[in-house]
Write a protein that holds these residues in place. Structure first.
Motif, short mmCIF file in Angstrom:
data_model
loop_
_atom_site.label_atom_id
_atom_site.label_comp_id
_atom_site.label_asym_id
_atom_site.label_seq_id
_atom_site.Cartn_x
_atom_site.Cartn_y
_atom_site.Cartn_z
N ARG A 105 -21.55 -67.43 57.10
CA ARG A 105 -20.77 -66.62 56.17
C ARG A 105 -20.30 -67.52 55.02
NH1 ARG A 105 -16.31 -64.79 59.27
NH2 ARG A 105 -14.90 -66.31 58.33
N LYS A 106 -20.54 -67.08 53.81
CA LYS A 106 -20.23 -67.89 52.63
C LYS A 106 -18.97 -67.34 51.94
CE LYS A 106 -25.21 -68.37 51.99
NZ LYS A 106 -25.52 -67.32 52.99
N GLY A 107 -18.09 -68.23 51.51
CA GLY A 107 -16.87 -67.78 50.85
C GLY A 107 -16.34 -68.84 49.91
N ILE A 108 -15.31 -68.46 49.16
CA ILE A 108 -14.64 -69.38 48.24
C ILE A 108 -13.14 -69.29 48.49
CG2 ILE A 108 -14.25 -70.04 45.85
CD1 ILE A 108 -16.77 -68.46 45.09
N VAL A 109 -12.51 -70.42 48.77
CA VAL A 109 -11.06 -70.47 48.92
C VAL A 109 -10.44 -70.76 47.56
CG1 VAL A 109 -9.13 -71.69 49.99
CG2 VAL A 109 -11.19 -71.22 51.32
N GLY A 110 -9.52 -69.91 47.16
CA GLY A 110 -8.82 -70.07 45.89
C GLY A 110 -7.54 -69.26 45.92
N ALA A 111 -6.89 -69.12 44.77
CA ALA A 111 -5.59 -68.46 44.69
C ALA A 111 -5.69 -67.11 43.99
CB ALA A 111 -4.59 -69.35 43.95
N VAL A 112 -5.07 -66.09 44.58
CA VAL A 112 -4.99 -64.78 43.93
C VAL A 112 -3.60 -64.60 43.33
CG1 VAL A 112 -6.74 -63.65 45.35
CG2 VAL A 112 -4.35 -63.62 46.09
N ASP A 113 -3.56 -63.85 42.25
CA ASP A 113 -2.30 -63.55 41.55
C ASP A 113 -1.63 -62.36 42.21
OD1 ASP A 113 -0.24 -63.01 39.80
OD2 ASP A 113 -1.49 -62.99 38.00
N LEU A 114 -0.47 -62.58 42.80
CA LEU A 114 0.23 -61.51 43.51
C LEU A 114 0.70 -60.40 42.59
CD1 LEU A 114 2.23 -63.73 46.01
CD2 LEU A 114 0.33 -62.21 46.57
#
Length: 404
Positions: A105-114
């Motif tokens: 499974r491929k993914g990207i860890v980053g930050a989302v704007d709440l």
């Protein structure tokens, strides 16, 4: 012009520790199987671990919450003061998770704007997929208030049929710096993370903006609905005392998540089953059949120590079927001693339902091709409607981020 809803951030990864002991599965897994969590404790011992910074839901009913929160806060502060972490600034982490079945499974860890997220069903760039149980938020918010770090087990999905965001990183993975590469504990498979910065990170954000221009609803929660909702509630409390000029860059405004393409071939939607404890199973089944519409659209299997029975439900979509079922359960057990638990896996459900006065409901799985369309048309699913893969496939705590 579309906003940058998903961005690089400063990500903390421990160094010089056993990563297998450091990384543990999401706190809401194996909630009725304490032997799993005892095994995790035995593996970790007293070594640095995310296990020391979470409260497994299997123990929520018996802990001293105030004491546990204070302990977690102290551990986080100790880890930050030590030389435990290496900070990866302005970075994404491209993740390849080899699941126990061998698929990656491929993914990207980053930050989302709440500010771009809503869990109440209101139109937003990032939306919840399931109904949020408001009673589950206060303990999580209290933990976050005292926490110096966040640890994500949150997974969000994008509807990217053309494979424009995650998949280009897979093609250049061999050239990306590796930041971790190890086997996960207790049968969780393997995980490898690679640092994404500079032009590669800009390309990710550009692809996300292009996707957002085509879809107002950019992301839907896959896992961790309540964790992201708690982060949203906490930011809503905090920002009242933060000057507007400082809100944009305040660390608590964002939350760390893993982003996946819903069309990734390694992603499956697994049903989350129900087990009812302290109930007359035969009476429940009979009343369920009398109160719900009969049909062959969807089939629920009831299982207990008395045997199995299948009941067909008439519904326009799986979300409607789940709503019919959950509404009946909620009304039926109201003002009774019956307890409901939400279980991943057919075998675990059958085992738990084999006890006296227990009843399991084994639910059908959802086609992922219907996922975005259903949320767009019908809003959120009932709570605990589906899971991304089996329990062992769930996201493990690994990366950290400062939120003060």
């Amino acid at each position: 012009m579309a906003k940058n809803v998903f961005t690089p951030t400063s990500i903390l990864i421990p160094e010089g520790v056993s990563m297998e002991k450091w990384s543990v599965i999401a706190c809401d897994q194996f909630s009725s199987e304490r032997d799993y969590w005892q095994r995790a404790k035995d593996i970790v011992g007293g070594e640095p671990s995310t296990l020391h910074m979470i409260i497994p839901e299997a123990y929520l009913e018996e802990i001293d919450e105030e004491k546990e929160i204070a302990t977690i806060s102290a551990v986080m502060n100790d880890y930050l003061k030590s030389s435990l972490f290496h900070e990866h600034k302005d970075a994404f982490i491209y993740v390849e998770r080899t699941q126990p079945d061998g698929r990656i499974r491929k993914g990207i860890v980053g930050a989302v704007d709440l500010e771009e997220y809503d869990f109440t069903g209101v139109s937003a760039s990032i939306r919840a997929s399931e109904g949020t149980v408001l009673d589950r938020l206060p303990p999580r918010v209290r933990v976050r208030r005292d926490a110096a770090l966040e640890l994500p087990h949150i997974i969000t999905f994008i509807d990217d049929k053309d494979a424009t965001v995650v998949e280009p990183l897979a093609e250049k993975a061999s050239s990306l710096p590796v930041v971790y590469d190890f086997d996960l504990m207790a049968g969780g498979g393997h995980i490898k993370g690679m640092k994404v910065t500079g032009k590669d990170a800009e390309d990710v954000m550009a692809a996300m903006r292009a996707l957002h221009e085509k879809n107002e609803m950019l992301m839907i929660m896959g896992d961790g609905n309540h964790s992201l909702a708690a982060a949203k509630v906490y930011w809503g409390e905090l920002k009242k005392d933060v000057p507007e000029s400082e809100r944009e860059n305040h660390p608590a405004r964002r939350a760390l998540v893993e982003l996946n393409n819903v069309y990734d071939s390694a992603i499956d939607f697994e049903a989350i089953h129900r087990v009812l404890f302290n109930i007359d199973g035969a009476k429940f089944i009979e009343e369920f059949k009398n109160a719900t519409p009969r049909g062959d659209d969807y089939v629920i299997e009831f299982t207990s120590n008395d045997g199995n029975e299948e009941v067909g439900i008439k519904a326009d979509c799986i979300g409607d079927m789940l709503t019919i079922m959950q509404d009946f359960i909620d009304e039926y057990i109201k003002d009774t001693d019956t307890i409901v638990d939400y279980i991943h896996g057919d075998d675990s459900t059958r085992q738990l339902a084999s006890g006296d006065r227990c009843l399991g409901l084994i639910l059908p799985s959802m086609s992922k091709s219907d996922f975005f369309e259903t949320v767009e048309k019908s809003g959120v699913f009932p709570r605990k409607s589906f899971s991304v893969g089996h329990a062992e496939d769930k996201r493990y705590y690994l990366e950290c981020r400062e939120i003060r």
